[in-house]
Scaffold this motif. Structure first.
Motif, mmCIF file in Angstrom:
data_model
loop_
_atom_site.group_PDB
_atom_site.id
_atom_site.type_symbol
_atom_site.label_atom_id
_atom_site.label_comp_id
_atom_site.label_asym_id
_atom_site.label_seq_id
_atom_site.Cartn_x
_atom_site.Cartn_y
_atom_site.Cartn_z
ATOM 1 N N UNK A 451 3.835 -94.523 -22.107
ATOM 2 C CA UNK A 451 4.285 -93.171 -21.743
ATOM 3 C C UNK A 451 3.087 -92.250 -21.529
ATOM 4 N N UNK A 452 2.125 -92.348 -22.426
ATOM 5 C CA UNK A 452 0.912 -91.525 -22.298
ATOM 6 C C UNK A 452 0.213 -91.817 -20.969
ATOM 7 N N UNK A 453 0.069 -93.087 -20.634
ATOM 8 C CA UNK A 453 -0.606 -93.450 -19.387
ATOM 9 C C UNK A 453 0.216 -93.053 -18.171
ATOM 10 N N UNK A 454 1.548 -93.205 -18.243
ATOM 11 C CA UNK A 454 2.412 -92.814 -17.119
ATOM 12 C C UNK A 454 2.278 -91.325 -16.826
ATOM 13 N N UNK A 455 2.233 -90.541 -17.879
ATOM 14 C CA UNK A 455 2.085 -89.096 -17.680
ATOM 15 C C UNK A 455 0.695 -88.739 -17.197
ATOM 16 N N UNK A 456 -0.303 -89.512 -17.628
ATOM 17 C CA UNK A 456 -1.673 -89.248 -17.180
ATOM 18 C C UNK A 456 -1.816 -89.444 -15.673
ATOM 19 N N UNK A 457 -1.087 -90.417 -15.114
ATOM 20 C CA UNK A 457 -1.171 -90.668 -13.672
ATOM 21 C C UNK A 457 0.005 -90.051 -12.922
#
Length: 733
Positions: A451-457
């Motif tokens: 989730x953190x990475x999805x929001x980062x990109x």
């Protein structure tokens, strides 16, 4: 008078479970004297922790002393390898170790306490007043050890570990170093043979020095010498001093010291050196030629050849064909070599290659297991990836099981390295597999990283997938409110971006959440909306799931005929080409409703089909529930022995796979079988275990089942008041 020692009940059992001693054991006299002269405490067991580096002989010493003292402990000598520093397998959890010890001690599986604290108390109770010797080998830390310790004075516990355990209360530390010169010489002579070493003692001393006085290296050199009758010790010294021949001598067994890594590394080809260095970047427990090829940017066949070279030089170990891992010291040494030779940019590129390989591999394997809504296409990264092909779900599951812990380690590495595009998709690719594991272990951490990475990109599709999976994980762990929040957020994103497939899945999730809250009318609306949309899009596997949900709703509302029709519709819509684990789930629920309707034959047939499908798909929960169902059906038909065997199979599977609800159902069904044969004492013990576990889980339905069983036992004993009180507490919701 009722039978109190029926099936599954055993008297206290003793046995000798120590592995064999080693005939050539030599030296360590001071340590042996210290260990064997221990005076027993009047108040607590004696505990000795042997700590030291790998290859120094901790296990050998512990077992040698254990055999020497075995006759002092007539009530049993036990051995457990805790795998604390094992690169190929996870450390043994204390609850698993206790299960093994209790089985050795004569406790039937259905009578083993369910939780860590209760199981530890059961072990201490079984060994109270006994004189036992317990060897706990390869321990990870003090926390792994504490639950396994007996409490009775007169017991002896020998622990071996690479880690010092100064925090382990009441333990005496015995640090083990390399051998003294005279002991090292004596070890070499004993293995090589006195006749072969006569007159060459100065050369023997040189040999053990070249071996670093490490027992493992001395054993290898002496064994090689013993097998070559033409050699003299002086010739062996020459061979050990020559780099090429030294490599051949030490290539026959594992090395465990940094000096050996350095010796071997200097004589590797540049390609082999580079491969060895980049292998140290791999954060997982082991690797194969495919992941190694990704690290090295090489073809798989070439990499396989290089891996075999490194294996022969004992820079890699192999416990499973085709899979390699490094000794801890080898990894540490080669990582230092990598850091000295690679820039930060090269390091990031190495991690990118490894993470990209795992992304494409896990994606390819997990999509075989995924429902339609879980499938997605990996975004191109400009690289070609060599991955293991898979032809069917069972093979894909084997690959996933083998690489799961590695993929989690790589996900963490990618996330911490800022590779969010890869990390987001890797976490998303893992969803079908962690779903099959019921979101246990690292599941939530995986999803949160995703989730953190999805929001980062700023990937809406990845974010919605992570939120939906977090909703499912929250449901599994009993947090309904959190599950609703995650599912609602996921549904909002899917509708905003027009992702109707995901929308259907999230409608199904919300229906399930409201069903669990017993708001059946609202649940039915979500299931109906999802089923209609799935039908419009021709997504039959999702439509089958939603029909399954509607069957559950109608069952709870008392519309049993409609429920049976929806189950049949679900099975018909999905067809034989459907996902086996979901067909197994539907068949289990159909069978349970058939039981309620009195169709025992139909139920038994459905459970048998479900069992085969679940085993084919590796769906452990569905398999356990089918086994419980067959336990119930066989009991109803009077086949009580078969009933208990099916129940035990369900119990052992549930405990092995940490399926707590299935474990409680198995216990209750076994209790029912013992009750049917009037073994009231055993039935009572089993129901009480089930009640304790179901209360910790908070399941009203399972608590009621356990209390119902205890009430029947009380009634059978003639205690009608106690039975009535329990029945008052036990009505099913």
């Amino acid at each position: 008078m009722e039978n109190s020692s029926g099936p599954g009940v055993s008297a206290l059992s003793s046995g000798a479970y120590l592995p064999r001693d080693i005939a050539e054991f030599t030296g360590r006299e001071e340590e042996i004297r210290s260990m064997t002269s221990q005076s027993a405490s009047q108040f607590a067991p004696s505990i000795i922790v042997i700590d030291g580096m790998g290859g120094v002989g901790k296990t050998t010493l512990a077992l040698h002393c254990a055999h020497m003292m075995a006759n002092r402990y007539p009530d049993g000598q036990y051995f457990v390898d805790l795998l604390g520093f094992n690169a190929d397998q996870e450390a043994v959890h204390p609850i698993q170790a206790l299960n093994l010890l209790l089985r050795f001690n004569g406790v039937a599986p259905e009578l083993i306490a369910p939780g860590l604290e209760t199981r530890g108390a059961q072990w201490r109770s079984r060994t109270m007043g006994q004189k036992i010797l317990l060897v706990l080998d390869n321990a990870a830390d003090a926390a792994q050890i504490r639950p396994l310790l007996p409490s009775s004075p007169g017991c002896l516990v020998l622990i071996s570990s690479r880690r010092r355990m100064g925090t382990l209360e009441g333990a005496e530390s015995l640090p083990l170093d390399i051998m003294k010169n005279d002991e090292a010489v004596a070890l070499f002579c004993r293995i090589a043979g006195a006749k072969r070493t006569d007159g060459e003692m100065r050369s023997v001393e040189t040999v053990v020095q070249l071996c670093g006085n490490l027992p493992l290296a001395i054993q290898i050199a002496a064994a090689q010498f013993r097998e070559r009758a033409a050699w003299t010790v002086s010739y062996l010294v020459e061979q050990l001093r020559n780099r090429a021949s030294r490599e051949r001598i030490f290539a026959s067994d594992e090395r465990g010291v940094m000096s050996v890594v350095t010796w071997s590394y200097r004589h590797l080809t540049q390609e082999q050196q580079r491969l060895l260095r980049v292998l140290s970047v791999h954060p997982g427990q082991d690797l194969d030629s495919y992941s190694a090829a990704a690290l090295a940017e090489a073809a798989v066949p070439d990499t396989e050849s290089f891996l075999d070279d490194l294996f022969k030089l004992n820079l890699l170990k192999q416990h499973v064909p085709g899979r390699y891992h490094m000794h801890d010291i080898v990894r540490e040494c080669t990582r230092c070599l990598y850091d000295e030779s690679a820039s930060n940019a090269e390091y990031v590129q190495t991690v990118e290659r490894l993470a990209g390989y795992y992304l494409h591999s896990i994606h390819a394997w997990s999509q075989v297991l995924a429902l339609d809504a879980s499938r997605f296409e990996v975004r191109a990264d400009g690289r070609s990836h060599q991955i293991k092909p898979t032809g069917d779900p069972k093979e894909a599951l084997v690959h996933l099981q083998m690489e799961f812990q590695n993929s989690v380690a790589v996900l963490k590495l990618a996330s911490s390295s800022g590779l969010h595009e890869t990390a987001s998709q890797l976490a998303r690719s893992l969803i079908p597999y962690i779903s099959s594991l019921h979101y246990s272990g690292d599941a939530e951490q995986i999803l949160e990283l995703g989730l953190k990475s999805a929001r980062a990109i700023r990937s809406d599709h990845d974010e919605a997938a992570m939120l939906a999976a977090l909703a499912a994980a929250s449901r599994t762990h009993g947090d309904s409110e959190q599950a609703e929040q995650f599912a609602s957020q996921a549904l909002s994103i899917s509708r905003r971006v027009g992702d109707q497939r995901s929308e259907i899945s999230q409608l199904s999730d919300l229906g399930a959440i409201y069903w669990e809250r017993r708001d059946y009318h609202k649940a039915g609306k979500y299931f109906e909306s999802g089923a209609a949309l799935a039908g419009d899009l021709g997504l039959h596997d999702l439509q089958a799931r939603l029909y399954h949900g509607l069957a559950l709703v109608h069952d709870e509302l008392g519309n049993r005929q409609q429920a049976l029709e929806f189950y049949q519709l679900s099975l018909r819509v999905e067809g034989d080409a459907g996902v086996p684990r979901y067909r197994a789930l539907t068949l289990n629920n159909f069978a349970l409703l058939s039981v309620v309707c009195g169709d025992w034959q139909g139920a038994s047939t459905a459970y048998e089909v479900s069992l085969n499908l679940a085993r084919e798909a590796g769906a452990h929960n569905a398999e356990a529930i089918a086994l419980v169902g067959l336990c119930i059906c066989r009991r109803a038909s009077g086949a009580f022995d078969d009933s208990i065997e099916f129940g035990r199979s369900a119990l052992e599977l549930a405990r092995a796979k940490h399926l707590q609800e299935a474990e409680i159902q198995a216990l209750n069904s076994i209790g029912d079988a013992y009750l049917s044969v009037r073994d009231l004492d055993t039935a009572q013990q089993i129901y009480e275990q089930a009640l304790l576990t179901s209360q910790s889980l908070g399941s009203v339905r399972l608590i009621a089942w356990s209390r119902e069983g205890i009430a029947h036992v009380s009634s059978a004993y003639g205690n009608t008041k106690a039975a009535a009180d329990l029945w008052a507490l036990a009505p099913l919701p």
